[in-house]
Design a protein around this motif. Structure first.
Motif, PDB file in Angstrom:
ATOM      1  N   TYR A   1      36.458  17.057  44.723  1.00 26.74           N
ATOM      2  CA  TYR A   1      35.488  16.047  45.287  1.00 26.74           C
ATOM      3  C   TYR A   1      34.344  15.750  44.207  1.00 26.74           C
ATOM      4  O   TYR A   1      33.942  14.968  43.857  1.00 26.74           O
ATOM      5  N   CYS A   2      33.805  16.685  44.798  1.00 28.01           N
ATOM      6  CA  CYS A   2      32.401  16.712  44.136  1.00 28.01           C
ATOM      7  C   CYS A   2      32.621  16.787  42.527  1.00 28.01           C
ATOM      8  O   CYS A   2      31.331  15.535  42.181  1.00 28.01           O
ATOM      9  N   ALA A   3      33.667  17.195  41.606  1.00 25.72           N
ATOM     10  CA  ALA A   3      33.608  16.463  40.400  1.00 25.72           C
ATOM     11  C   ALA A   3      34.248  15.315  40.363  1.00 25.72           C
ATOM     12  O   ALA A   3      34.138  14.344  38.768  1.00 25.72           O
ATOM     13  N   VAL A   4      34.447  14.479  41.102  1.00 27.47           N
ATOM     14  CA  VAL A   4      34.951  13.236  41.075  1.00 27.47           C
ATOM     15  C   VAL A   4      33.987  12.484  41.225  1.00 27.47           C
ATOM     16  O   VAL A   4      33.518  11.160  40.476  1.00 27.47           O
ATOM     17  N   ILE A   5      32.931  12.987  41.941  1.00 24.04           N
ATOM     18  CA  ILE A   5      31.231  12.064  42.221  1.00 24.04           C
ATOM     19  C   ILE A   5      31.232  12.281  40.856  1.00 24.04           C
ATOM     20  O   ILE A   5      30.261  11.415  40.107  1.00 24.04           O
ATOM     21  N   LEU A   6      30.969  13.241  40.196  1.00 30.49           N
ATOM     22  CA  LEU A   6      29.575  13.187  38.882  1.00 30.49           C
ATOM     23  C   LEU A   6      30.482  12.241  38.003  1.00 30.49           C
ATOM     24  O   LEU A   6      30.488  11.550  37.117  1.00 30.49           O
ATOM     25  N   GLY A   7      32.527  12.735  37.981  1.00 35.07           N
ATOM     26  CA  GLY A   7      32.698  12.015  36.779  1.00 35.07           C
ATOM     27  C   GLY A   7      32.783  10.374  37.394  1.00 35.07           C
ATOM     28  O   GLY A   7      31.728   9.173  35.932  1.00 35.07           O
ATOM     29  N   ASN A   8      32.559   9.450  38.543  1.00 34.34           N
ATOM     30  CA  ASN A   8      32.128   8.690  38.835  1.00 34.34           C
ATOM     31  C   ASN A   8      31.012   8.148  38.368  1.00 34.34           C
ATOM     32  O   ASN A   8      30.417   7.086  38.077  1.00 34.34           O
ATOM     33  N   PHE A   9      29.992   9.341  39.132  1.00 35.09           N
ATOM     34  CA  PHE A   9      28.409   8.810  38.497  1.00 35.09           C
ATOM     35  C   PHE A   9      28.536   8.837  37.001  1.00 35.09           C
ATOM     36  O   PHE A   9      27.402   7.690  36.412  1.00 35.09           O
ATOM     37  N   ARG A  10      29.638   9.709  35.910  1.00 35.60           N
ATOM     38  CA  ARG A  10      28.897   9.484  34.859  1.00 35.60           C
ATOM     39  C   ARG A  10      29.887   8.057  34.052  1.00 35.60           C
ATOM     40  O   ARG A  10      29.190   7.262  33.441  1.00 35.60           O
ATOM     41  N   THR A  11      30.543   7.229  34.638  1.00 33.62           N
ATOM     42  CA  THR A  11      30.588   6.425  34.516  1.00 33.62           C
ATOM     43  C   THR A  11      30.065   5.128  34.281  1.00 33.62           C
ATOM     44  O   THR A  11      29.946   4.693  34.082  1.00 33.62           O
ATOM     45  N   ARG A  12      28.963   5.163  35.888  1.00 33.37           N
ATOM     46  CA  ARG A  12      28.250   4.816  36.308  1.00 33.37           C
ATOM     47  C   ARG A  12      26.694   4.377  34.749  1.00 33.37           C
ATOM     48  O   ARG A  12      26.329   3.486  34.768  1.00 33.37           O
ATOM     49  N   HIS A  13      26.875   5.433  33.737  1.00 32.79           N
ATOM     50  CA  HIS A  13      25.840   5.809  34.055  1.00 32.79           C
ATOM     51  C   HIS A  13      25.798   6.760  32.223  1.00 32.79           C
ATOM     52  O   HIS A  13      26.370   7.989  32.408  1.00 32.79           O
ATOM     53  N   PRO A  14      26.780   5.357  31.683  1.00 33.87           N
ATOM     54  CA  PRO A  14      27.290   6.948  30.360  1.00 33.87           C
ATOM     55  C   PRO A  14      27.090   7.580  29.498  1.00 33.87           C
ATOM     56  O   PRO A  14      27.503   7.844  28.208  1.00 33.87           O
ATOM     57  N   HIS A  15      25.178   7.254  29.526  1.00 30.66           N
ATOM     58  CA  HIS A  15      24.205   7.521  28.852  1.00 30.66           C
ATOM     59  C   HIS A  15      24.603   9.597  29.212  1.00 30.66           C
ATOM     60  O   HIS A  15      24.172  10.137  28.177  1.00 30.66           O
ATOM     61  N   CYS A  16      24.661   9.340  30.224  1.00 31.45           N
ATOM     62  CA  CYS A  16      24.708  10.656  31.161  1.00 31.45           C
ATOM     63  C   CYS A  16      25.959  12.026  30.152  1.00 31.45           C
ATOM     64  O   CYS A  16      26.819  11.953  30.164  1.00 31.45           O
ATOM     65  N   HIS A  17      25.304  12.726  29.531  1.00 34.77           N
ATOM     66  CA  HIS A  17      25.888  13.791  28.370  1.00 34.77           C
ATOM     67  C   HIS A  17      26.163  15.354  29.207  1.00 34.77           C
ATOM     68  O   HIS A  17      26.978  15.469  29.195  1.00 34.77           O
ATOM     69  N   SER A  18      25.519  15.188  29.959  1.00 29.40           N
ATOM     70  CA  SER A  18      24.894  16.330  30.790  1.00 29.40           C
ATOM     71  C   SER A  18      24.781  16.730  32.580  1.00 29.40           C
ATOM     72  O   SER A  18      24.037  15.363  32.613  1.00 29.40           O
ATOM     73  N   ILE A  19      25.260  17.616  32.981  1.00 30.37           N
ATOM     74  CA  ILE A  19      23.696  17.364  34.667  1.00 30.37           C
ATOM     75  C   ILE A  19      22.687  17.192  34.562  1.00 30.37           C
ATOM     76  O   ILE A  19      21.784  16.655  35.064  1.00 30.37           O
ATOM     77  N   ALA A  20      22.514  18.100  33.288  1.00 31.85           N
ATOM     78  CA  ALA A  20      20.832  17.307  33.331  1.00 31.85           C
ATOM     79  C   ALA A  20      20.212  15.962  33.231  1.00 31.85           C
ATOM     80  O   ALA A  20      19.167  15.229  33.362  1.00 31.85           O
ATOM     81  N   ASP A  21      21.643  15.515  32.092  1.00 34.80           N
ATOM     82  CA  ASP A  21      21.237  13.767  32.389  1.00 34.80           C
ATOM     83  C   ASP A  21      21.338  12.836  33.493  1.00 34.80           C
ATOM     84  O   ASP A  21      20.114  12.250  34.008  1.00 34.80           O
ATOM     85  N   MET A  22      21.681  13.374  34.438  1.00 35.80           N
ATOM     86  CA  MET A  22      22.202  13.057  35.855  1.00 35.80           C
ATOM     87  C   MET A  22      20.799  13.267  36.937  1.00 35.80           C
ATOM     88  O   MET A  22      20.820  12.598  37.432  1.00 35.80           O
ATOM     89  N   ALA A  23      20.505  14.016  36.378  1.00 34.00           N
ATOM     90  CA  ALA A  23      19.658  14.715  36.958  1.00 34.00           C
ATOM     91  C   ALA A  23      18.786  14.261  37.127  1.00 34.00           C
ATOM     92  O   ALA A  23      17.290  13.272  37.936  1.00 34.00           O
ATOM     93  N   GLU A  24      18.376  13.744  35.248  1.00 31.06           N
ATOM     94  CA  GLU A  24      16.990  12.749  35.072  1.00 31.06           C
ATOM     95  C   GLU A  24      17.127  10.922  35.596  1.00 31.06           C
ATOM     96  O   GLU A  24      15.840  10.930  36.009  1.00 31.06           O
ATOM     97  N   VAL A  25      18.140  10.717  35.567  1.00 31.60           N
ATOM     98  CA  VAL A  25      18.516   9.299  36.150  1.00 31.60           C
ATOM     99  C   VAL A  25      17.550   9.823  38.183  1.00 31.60           C
ATOM    100  O   VAL A  25      17.193   8.272  38.360  1.00 31.60           O
ATOM    101  N   LEU A  26      17.762  10.413  38.531  1.00 36.54           N
ATOM    102  CA  LEU A  26      17.712  10.725  39.898  1.00 36.54           C
ATOM    103  C   LEU A  26      16.042  10.649  40.137  1.00 36.54           C
ATOM    104  O   LEU A  26      15.362  10.397  41.231  1.00 36.54           O
ATOM    105  N   GLY A  27      15.575  11.895  39.602  1.00 36.12           N
ATOM    106  CA  GLY A  27      14.371  12.270  39.399  1.00 36.12           C
ATOM    107  C   GLY A  27      13.140  12.667  38.208  1.00 36.12           C
ATOM    108  O   GLY A  27      11.819  13.647  37.886  1.00 36.12           O
ATOM    109  N   GLY A  28      13.603  12.119  36.967  1.00 36.25           N
ATOM    110  CA  GLY A  28      13.028  11.878  36.238  1.00 36.25           C
ATOM    111  C   GLY A  28      12.769  13.531  34.994  1.00 36.25           C
ATOM    112  O   GLY A  28      13.847  13.803  35.564  1.00 36.25           O
ATOM    113  N   VAL A  29      12.048  13.688  33.984  1.00 38.86           N
ATOM    114  CA  VAL A  29      11.963  14.580  33.514  1.00 38.86           C
ATOM    115  C   VAL A  29      11.471  15.647  33.631  1.00 38.86           C
ATOM    116  O   VAL A  29      12.661  16.795  33.651  1.00 38.86           O
TER     117      VAL A  29
END
Length: 443
Positions: free
Chosen positions: A88-116
């Motif tokens: 389920y947590c992997a599904v969350i990651l995949g869905n988030f990436r689908t909405r934010h396709p510039h995210c190449h890694s988990i760090a890119d996703m964290a940047e969307v949440l809280g910046g650099v």
């Protein structure tokens, strides 16, 4: 933040309606191209094999010992529950990436949440996680070399050789090429585990147990290991399928990233079923006499055969975690791989017991990466649920609980691992760092 989220949802809706998917294709990290280097060559089935190999080798070797701590029933429930949880947590990651396709890694996703700051902190945690997992891979390869050679030389030398081999294979630049290695790696480790499973069922008593007179098997349905041992066992089972954040760079190299859930479900179903079957059989026949890693549980001859068969799989598993996943030129690529490999070698020698290193990965790194962060990502995209219907409010609170669960494991399981490592040094189970002692019990 609200405007960015609205733009992401609008783009996502256009993507679903578009037959060509051009909106999101333009935001992909790797573009499909007829010139230059094309990184987008990984099909969904090949991606599934990579996913399986990322999880399977290190996980399956530590589970029988975890079952001894929790008991057959408690351990089985834990394997299935954590498998579903991590899916389920992997599904969350995949869905988030689908909405934010510039995210190449988990760090890119964290940047969307809280910046650099969030990106750099998550990136550092990610690197630490995979250094530790690569270290466990080095221990696995070293144990195999000790078993095959009857401990012909100092274990530190075998560790150094294992590190050099893993660094060399990790310098292969494209996942398309590493992906083909995973077929051989997966087949080898799966076959090795089958050999051990069959081997332990043909013996009158466990190989490590007294071979004459009465002995206690140590097989129980439900066990009460205490807080520290229980947290370590639960964390070991959790981390065996928690490396889903490593799937994200693979998605960027898939021909069609929207097919992500196909390899995910294929991987998690096979891995969870295999974990359950293999670990139960080994624990049923070996009880408290199970080895760590578990390939050494069926006696010297079968140990040598299984480690010989598994050697390719152990190398490839560590390779996938050390693989640097950067598109920068060769000098940076090789330098990153060598430095991270050297750090993995040092940690493997400092904490030379396979199970403890695996549990430490789960508590320090994957508890925040695979529990708390997916919860935060879901809350980011569904913040409006807190003011929604009763059902939406309940779902919102459950995902808040996901964040808190990760923090609990970060503190509780790390405490348990540290206590057990200290006890291991005190009791002599771990002699010293950089020890030449035989870690395969073959001499």
């Amino acid at each position: 933040m609200t405007n960015e989220k609205a733009e992401a949802y609008t783009a996502y809706d256009r993507e679903q309606a578009s037959p060509h998917g051009s909106t999101f294709e333009e935001q992909e990290v790797f573009k499909k191209t007829d010139t230059g280097v094309n990184f987008r060559k990984v099909g969904w089935f090949n991606a599934g094999v990579i996913f399986i190999k990322i999880l399977f080798a290190t996980g399956v070797l530590s589970l029988p010992s975890a079952l001894y701590s929790l008991g057959a029933v408690g351990g089985s429930i834990s394997i299935v529950a954590w498998g579903c949880f991590n899916t389920y947590c992997a599904v969350i990651l995949g869905n988030f990436r689908t909405r934010h396709p510039h995210c190449h890694s988990i760090a890119d996703m964290a940047e969307v949440l809280g910046g650099v700051v969030a990106k750099e902190a998550t990136g550092l945690l990610f690197i630490i996680a995979y250094i530790l997992v690569t270290g466990s891979g080095i221990i696995g390869v070293t144990t195999a070399l000790n078993a095959l050679s009857h401990h012909a030389t100092c274990t530190v030398w075998w560790s150094l050789i294992a590190t050099v081999i893993i660094i060399a294979t990790a310098c292969i630049r494209k996942l398309e090429h590493v992906g083909w290695l995973t077929y051989a790696g997966f087949i080898s480790i799966y076959a090795a585990v089958l050999i051990v499973v069959i081997g332990v069922t043909t013996q009158d008593r466990p190989a490590a147990a007294p071979q004459e007179g009465p002995y206690e098997l140590g097989f129980v349905a439900v066990n009460n290991p205490g807080f520290a041992a229980g947290m370590v066992a639960s964390c070991t089972i959790f981390v065996s399928s928690a490396g889903t954040s490593a799937f994200l760079p693979v998605i960027s190299e898939m021909r069609n990233p929207k097919d992500y859930k196909k390899p995910l479900y294929f991987c998690m179903a096979l891995v969870t079923a295999s974990y359950l079957a293999f670990s139960l059989v080994v624990y049923r026949w070996c009880g408290k006499w199970v080895a760590s890693p578990s390939l050494g549980s069926a006696g010297q001859t079968i140990k040598m055969v299984s480690y010989g068969v598994a050697l390719v799989g152990l190398i490839v598993s560590a390779t996938l975690y050390l693989h640097a996943n950067t598109v920068i030129h060769w000098g940076t690529w090789v330098a990153s791989t060598v430095i991270l490999g050297a750090l993995s070698f040092i940690l493997a020698e400092a904490i030379p017991i396979f199970n403890y290193l695996i549990a430490l990965v789960g508590s320090v790194c994957f508890a925040p990466l695979a529990m708390s962060l997916p919860g935060c990502l879901w809350l980011y995209d569904h913040w409006h649920y807190k003011n929604g219907t009763l059902k939406e409010k309940v779902v919102f609170l459950l995902h808040c609980g996901l964040v808190l669960l990760g923090l609990f494991f970060l503190v509780g399981a790390t405490y348990g691992v540290v206590i057990q490592i200290i006890d291991a040094y005190s009791s002599g189970t771990i002699g010293s760092a950089f020890s030449c002692a035989d870690n395969s019990n073959s001499s």
